[in-house]
Design an enzyme around this catalytic site. Structure first.
Site, PDB file in Angstrom:
ATOM      1  N   PHE A 169      -4.624   7.432   2.947  1.00 56.40           N
ATOM      2  CA  PHE A 169      -4.023   8.773   2.974  1.00 56.40           C
ATOM      3  C   PHE A 169      -3.638   9.288   1.601  1.00 56.40           C
ATOM      4  CE2 PHE A 169      -0.054   6.295   2.897  1.00 56.40           C
ATOM      5  CZ  PHE A 169       0.684   7.045   2.001  1.00 56.40           C
ATOM      6  N   SER A 226      -4.524  -0.635   2.632  1.00 51.24           N
ATOM      7  CA  SER A 226      -3.570  -1.723   2.426  1.00 51.24           C
ATOM      8  C   SER A 226      -4.284  -3.070   2.487  1.00 51.24           C
ATOM      9  CB  SER A 226      -2.491  -1.657   3.514  1.00 51.24           C
ATOM     10  OG  SER A 226      -3.110  -1.805   4.773  1.00 51.24           O
ATOM     11  N   CYS A 236      -1.917   3.291  -5.796  1.00 50.87           N
ATOM     12  CA  CYS A 236      -2.142   1.853  -5.943  1.00 50.87           C
ATOM     13  C   CYS A 236      -2.034   1.444  -7.402  1.00 50.87           C
ATOM     14  CB  CYS A 236      -3.503   1.463  -5.388  1.00 50.87           C
ATOM     15  SG  CYS A 236      -4.837   2.200  -6.327  1.00 50.87           S
TER      16      CYS A 236
END
Ligand code: NAD
Length: 471
Positions: free
Chosen positions: A136, A213, A268
């Site tokens: 997302f 993830s 990230c």
């Protein structure tokens, strides 16, 4: 009786909690249709010369430029990032597309006369139908890590956007069509776990790229390689920033504050843990000063949803209970007029110890955990034992010490005096350890190896020359 299975999910703007749309959940039967369309398109598309294929992306780049403001507005609305972050995201899509337009120069293959009248030749051949599953946090950029390169190299693609932010990609799909991409070359399926599993299992899909993830990356990697697909699965991160006592205070603090809070910490590549070696007090107090200038709803966007806000705040509370010192506290941030939005202010937590959850786990919010160490070795030991390995950075004016840390940090992307060390094209993006499963990287030159297979031909042009060991 079973509870009714939802056929769609709400898409809610994190900025103010408004219901923007509903996203339909594609069923495996929808995926089968998409794969069928992609397989039908593949022979024509893969046989189109690459110089012709990239013409679509030259036009796509122009369309991204033309619709930059519109796309940025959509991206900000559904993801919660600020307008300027969303503009930067679309600009990054343009840069990624520019790289794809240059691919004909990279994939010329090789040819050599290996013995008299005998040539060996290599060619890059597309794989077929490939899939890209995305998270997302970058509704446009992460899909564009894969779309232009995979398609310019001759593949047909099934893309699965995040169910939380499907709108930007729907609009981008129309731009790809307007740019002249033939029907079936690019397809979208929506949904969450069920459709991802169907992608992993579908026998008509040759390769799967995943970004998300670590927990899900592991599942996707295992499931899709179990079906003998080629897989590259990028996972989560906990990025460590080493601050040495000689670091430039102003520059270091500004970079770290921006790295921890940009995109509300939902990157990230965000700074997650600051390893303060020796006396870092001047840098830490300047980071706090910079953090206080970052205001939710003004120059700080929202986090994706209420659950995420609650999770981030819980990490902060827990760290406080365990004895860490919260220097700047972003809990309970409210933006006037947008009370239903999901905001967390920048948070700086000092005296974190390596065993605390906030030191080890990915928070994915605008939070930095400061761990004080006496030596570089102590700091390296903390970084090296993180299960992740996306990025690390060192802030110092000492080239020798910077090099020492660069050589020993266990991360795929290293910065020196850079808060967000994202390699720009033609360099490739990708971490190590549990931040990436699979070989090669997802962008830049390295991605060519993922999206193609090499054909090696040995050709004899002088049959009259008789036999040799290759006969
Ligand atoms: P996520 O793992 O929850 O979701 C990623 C994708 O997987 C989405 O499309 C989602 O629909 C799907 N999915 C979710 N749960 C699933 C399940 N159980 N089985 C199969 N599919 C499932 O990640 P997210 O919350 O959307 O994104 C944030 C995460 O992505 C962070 O951990 C972040 O670090 C990571 N990320 C990594 C990179 C990188 O380059 N390494 C880049 C961007 C984001």
């Amino acid at each position: 009786m079973n509870a009714a299975v939802p056929v769609s999910l709400p898409v809610i703007s994190p900025l103010d909690g408004t219901l923007l749309s509903e996203v339909p959940l594609s069923a495996p039967a929808d995926l089968a249709l998409a794969v069928e369309a992609a397989r039908a398109a593949f022979p024509g598309w893969s046989k189109t010369p690459i110089k012709e294929r990239v013409q679509v992306f030259f036009r796509y780049k122009t369309l991204l430029e033309k619709h930059l403001e519109e796309l940025a507005a959509l991206c900000s609305e559904e993801n919660g990032k600020t307008r300027s972050e969303a503009i930067a995201e679309i600009e990054k899509c343009i840069e990624l597309t520019e790289f794809a337009c240059s691919l004909p120069q990279l994939v010329t293959g090789e040819i050599l006369e290996v013995s008299k009248g005998v040539e060996c030749k290599t060619e890059y051949v597309p794989l077929g139908v490939v899939a890209s599953i995305v998270p997302f946090n970058f509704p446009a950029m992460v899909p564009n890590w894969t779309i232009p390169n995979a398609i310019a190299l001759g593949n047909c693609m099934i893309l699965k956007p995040s169910e939380k932010v499907p709108l930007t990609m729907s609009r981008i799909a129309l731009l790809l069509k307007e740019a002249g991409l033939p029907d079936g070359v690019f397809n979208i399926v929506n949904g969450d776990r069920e459709i991802v599993q169907a992608i992993c299992d579908h026998p008509g899909i040759e390769a799967v790229s995943f970004v998300g993830s670590t927990a899900v990356a592991k599942q996707v990697y295992q499931r899709a390689t179990g079906q003998f697909k080629r897989v590259l699965a990028l996972g989560g991160a906990k990025n460590h920033l080493f601050v040495l006592p000689d670091a430039d205070v102003e520059m270091t603090a500004q970079n770290i504050a921006a790295s921890m809070s940009g995109c509300a910490g939902q990157r990230c590549m965000a700074a997650g843990a600051l390893l303060a070696v020796g006396n870092a007090d001047p840098v830490i107090s300047k980071i706090c000063e910079e953090a206080r200038k970052i205001v939710p709803g003004e120059n700080l966007g929202a986090v994706i949803n209420a659950a995420s806000k609650a999770r981030i705040e819980e990490y902060i509370t827990e760290a406080g209970k365990q004895g860490a010192k919260i220097l700047v506290d972003g809990r309970k941030a409210i933006v006037r007029g947008k009370e239903k939005g999901f905001y967390v202010g920048p948070t700086v937590i000092d005296y974190v110890t390596p065993g605390m959850a906030i030191a080890r786990e990915e928070i994915f919010g605008p939070v930095i955990a400061i761990i004080r160490t006496r030596t570089i070795e102590e700091a390296l030991a903390i970084e090296n034992t993180s299960p992740y390995g996306n990025a690390a950075s060192v802030f110092t004016r000492n080239g020798g010490l910077a090099r020492y840390i660069m050589d020993r940090a266990s991360a795929g992307m290293i910065g020196v005096n850079v808060g967000v060390p994202v390699p720009r094209e033609p360099f490739s993006f990708g971490g190590w350890n549990e931040s990436k499963f699979g070989t090669g990287d997802i962008t830049g030159k390295s991605s060519v190896g993922f999206w193609t297979k090499l054909k090696k031909s040995t050709i004899k042009w002088n049959p009259e020359s008789g036999t040799n060991w290759m006969a």
